[in-house]
Design an enzyme around this catalytic site. Structure first.
Site, short mmCIF file in Angstrom:
data_model
loop_
_atom_site.label_atom_id
_atom_site.label_comp_id
_atom_site.label_asym_id
_atom_site.label_seq_id
_atom_site.Cartn_x
_atom_site.Cartn_y
_atom_site.Cartn_z
N SER A 143 0.96 -1.37 0.10
CA SER A 143 -0.02 -0.05 0.13
C SER A 143 0.94 1.17 -0.15
CB SER A 143 -0.76 0.07 1.13
OG SER A 143 -1.45 1.11 1.36
N TYR A 157 -1.69 -1.39 10.43
CA TYR A 157 -1.70 -1.49 8.72
C TYR A 157 -0.27 -1.08 8.16
CZ TYR A 157 -3.59 -1.21 4.18
OH TYR A 157 -3.86 -1.33 2.58
N LYS A 161 2.51 -3.18 5.84
CA LYS A 161 2.61 -2.91 4.57
C LYS A 161 4.38 -2.48 4.42
CE LYS A 161 -1.53 -4.03 3.12
NZ LYS A 161 -1.62 -5.17 2.41
N1 LIG Z 1 -8.76 -1.50 -1.71
C1 LIG Z 1 -7.94 -0.43 -1.64
O1 LIG Z 1 -8.16 0.85 -1.94
C2 LIG Z 1 -6.50 -1.03 -1.23
C3 LIG Z 1 -5.55 0.05 -1.46
C4 LIG Z 1 -4.33 -0.27 -1.16
C5 LIG Z 1 -3.87 -1.48 -0.72
N2 LIG Z 1 -4.95 -2.37 -0.75
C6 LIG Z 1 -4.48 -3.93 -0.49
O2 LIG Z 1 -4.82 -4.81 -1.62
C7 LIG Z 1 -5.13 -6.10 -1.08
C8 LIG Z 1 -6.64 -6.47 -1.41
O3 LIG Z 1 -7.35 -5.42 -0.91
P1 LIG Z 1 -9.02 -5.40 -1.21
O4 LIG Z 1 -9.74 -4.15 -1.09
O5 LIG Z 1 -9.35 -5.96 -2.54
O6 LIG Z 1 -9.76 -6.44 -0.17
P2 LIG Z 1 -11.05 -7.08 -0.08
O7 LIG Z 1 -12.27 -6.71 -0.87
O8 LIG Z 1 -11.19 -7.31 1.57
O9 LIG Z 1 -10.75 -8.78 -0.80
C9 LIG Z 1 -9.92 -9.70 0.24
C10 LIG Z 1 -9.88 -10.95 -0.39
O10 LIG Z 1 -9.08 -11.80 0.61
C11 LIG Z 1 -9.79 -12.92 1.09
N3 LIG Z 1 -9.22 -13.07 2.50
C12 LIG Z 1 -9.38 -12.16 3.44
N4 LIG Z 1 -8.91 -12.79 4.62
C13 LIG Z 1 -8.75 -14.05 4.26
C14 LIG Z 1 -8.01 -15.12 4.89
N5 LIG Z 1 -7.65 -15.15 6.03
N6 LIG Z 1 -7.59 -16.28 4.24
C15 LIG Z 1 -7.80 -16.30 2.90
N7 LIG Z 1 -8.52 -15.39 2.10
C16 LIG Z 1 -8.86 -14.19 2.97
C17 LIG Z 1 -11.13 -12.38 1.08
O11 LIG Z 1 -12.20 -13.53 0.87
P3 LIG Z 1 -12.86 -14.16 2.05
O12 LIG Z 1 -13.23 -12.92 3.12
O13 LIG Z 1 -13.84 -14.83 1.90
O14 LIG Z 1 -11.71 -14.79 2.81
C18 LIG Z 1 -11.18 -11.77 -0.29
O15 LIG Z 1 -11.16 -12.55 -1.52
C19 LIG Z 1 -5.10 -6.03 0.50
O16 LIG Z 1 -3.68 -6.32 0.88
C20 LIG Z 1 -5.12 -4.60 0.86
O17 LIG Z 1 -4.52 -4.08 1.99
C21 LIG Z 1 -6.21 -2.19 -1.02
#
Ligand SMILES: NC(=O)c1ccc[n+]([C@@H]2O[C@H](COP(=O)([O-])OP(=O)(O)OC[C@H]3O[C@@H](n4cnc5c(N)ncnc54)[C@H](OP(=O)(O)O)[C@@H]3O)[C@@H](O)[C@H]2O)c1
Length: 258
Positions: A143, A157, A161
């Site tokens: 991130s 967080y 990261k």
């Molecule tokens: N969205 C943003 O703006 C943003 C910005 C910067 C960085 N990021 C990073 O990008 C990554 C993805 O973010 P996102 O926003 O796409 O997240 P998200 O929408 O919450 O999706 C998370 C995914 O991971 C799975 N997951 C969560 N906990 C798990 C576990 N313990 N074991 C296996 N699978 C698990 C979830 O499915 P289940 O819940 O069914 O397990 C889902 O498929 C993260 O590392 C986040 O920190 C996101």
């Protein structure tokens, strides 16, 4: 540009929804066989079915990446099904907001397990398969808040990261001789249907309009497709000189010069 990914095998953790599902889709569209995992079986099966309907070969394993044996199981199943692993995208991640003084050991352990230790284990597990194949790519979804201070309430967080970016750099040094590239990306605020930014925009449109004015130079959130496209390029041989780096994918949102 042909990325040369056809016939490669990629694992994407947390590939059932959000950024991970878009990454899995982009890699599948480039001809990769994809292995995805998540805890929620229904959503995982739906995403796998959608990818298969588009012609992809998919292995979908319901598992919790914070369980110590899960990395070994996912890698073994992927090698058994597809014959190896060329690409690992460590995408799973979450957050626990709170003032540092109030955060408990349990809070720290839960997010360290999810955001850091799961990736460390998964990465160690794929190394033998990548070495056997003469190379591979390991990418961490970090991130912009691993590169600069995210602000109050983000101690866990930010720390996890930053740790990923740091670990990726050292891994890149150690694994370069094996032909394994290791890198990370730093997304800014990414909006997709059902995601955390989408919920905040729907709950508080005025507040989020202000957030966009103050923080997002392009005047909009990033999309998950824009993250997935960069990942597809970075894990391809077209990015063969990129290792050890952390690449911002943030529309200019971050303020750090490094
Ligand atoms: N969205 C943003 O703006 C943003 C910005 C910067 C960085 N990021 C990073 O990008 C990554 C993805 O973010 P996102 O926003 O796409 O997240 P998200 O929408 O919450 O999706 C998370 C995914 O991971 C799975 N997951 C969560 N906990 C798990 C576990 N313990 N074991 C296996 N699978 C698990 C979830 O499915 P289940 O819940 O069914 O397990 C889902 O498929 C993260 O590392 C986040 O920190 C996101």
């Amino acid at each position: 540009m042909d990325l040369g990914l056809r016939g490669k095998t990629a694992i994407v953790t947390g590939g059932s929804r959000g950024i991970g599902s878009y990454v899995a889709r982009a890699l599948a569209a480039e001809g990769c066989r994809v292995a995805i995992c998540a805890r929620g079986e229904e959503q995982l099966a739906a995403t796998a079915a959608a990818l298969e309907a588009e012609g992809a070969e998919v292995l979908a394993m319901p598992l919790d990446v914070t369980e110590p044996g899960s990395a070994a199981r996912l890698v073994a199943a992927t090698v058994e099904r597809f014959g190896g692993v060329d690409v690992l995208v460590n995408n799973v991640g979450g957050n626990k907001r709170g003032a540092f003084a109030e955060l408990t050991d349990g809070d720290w352990e839960a997010v360290l397990d999810l955001n850091f230790k799961s990736h460390q284990r998964m990465s160690r597990e794929v190394i033998p398969a990548m070495r056997a194949a003469g190379g591979g790519v390991i990418l961490f979804v970090a991130s912009i808040f691993g590169r600069e201070a995210g602000g109050r309430g983000l101690a866990i967080y930010n720390t996890t990261k930053s740790a990923l970016i740091s670990m990726a750099k050292i891994m890149a040094l150690e694994l370069a001789g094996d032909g394994i590239r290791v890198l990370s990306i730093a997304p800014g605020s990414i909006r997709f249907p059902g995601g955390s930014w989408d919920r905040r925009c729907l709950d508080d449109p005025e507040g989020m309009a202000e957030f966009i004015r103050e923080n997002l130079p392009l005047g909009r959130f990033g999309t998950a497709e824009e993250i997935a496209d960069v990942v597809a390029f970075l894990v391809s041989d077209r990015a063969s000189l990129v290792t050890g780096a952390c690449i911002n994918v943030d529309g200019g949102q971050s303020r750090s010069l490094i």
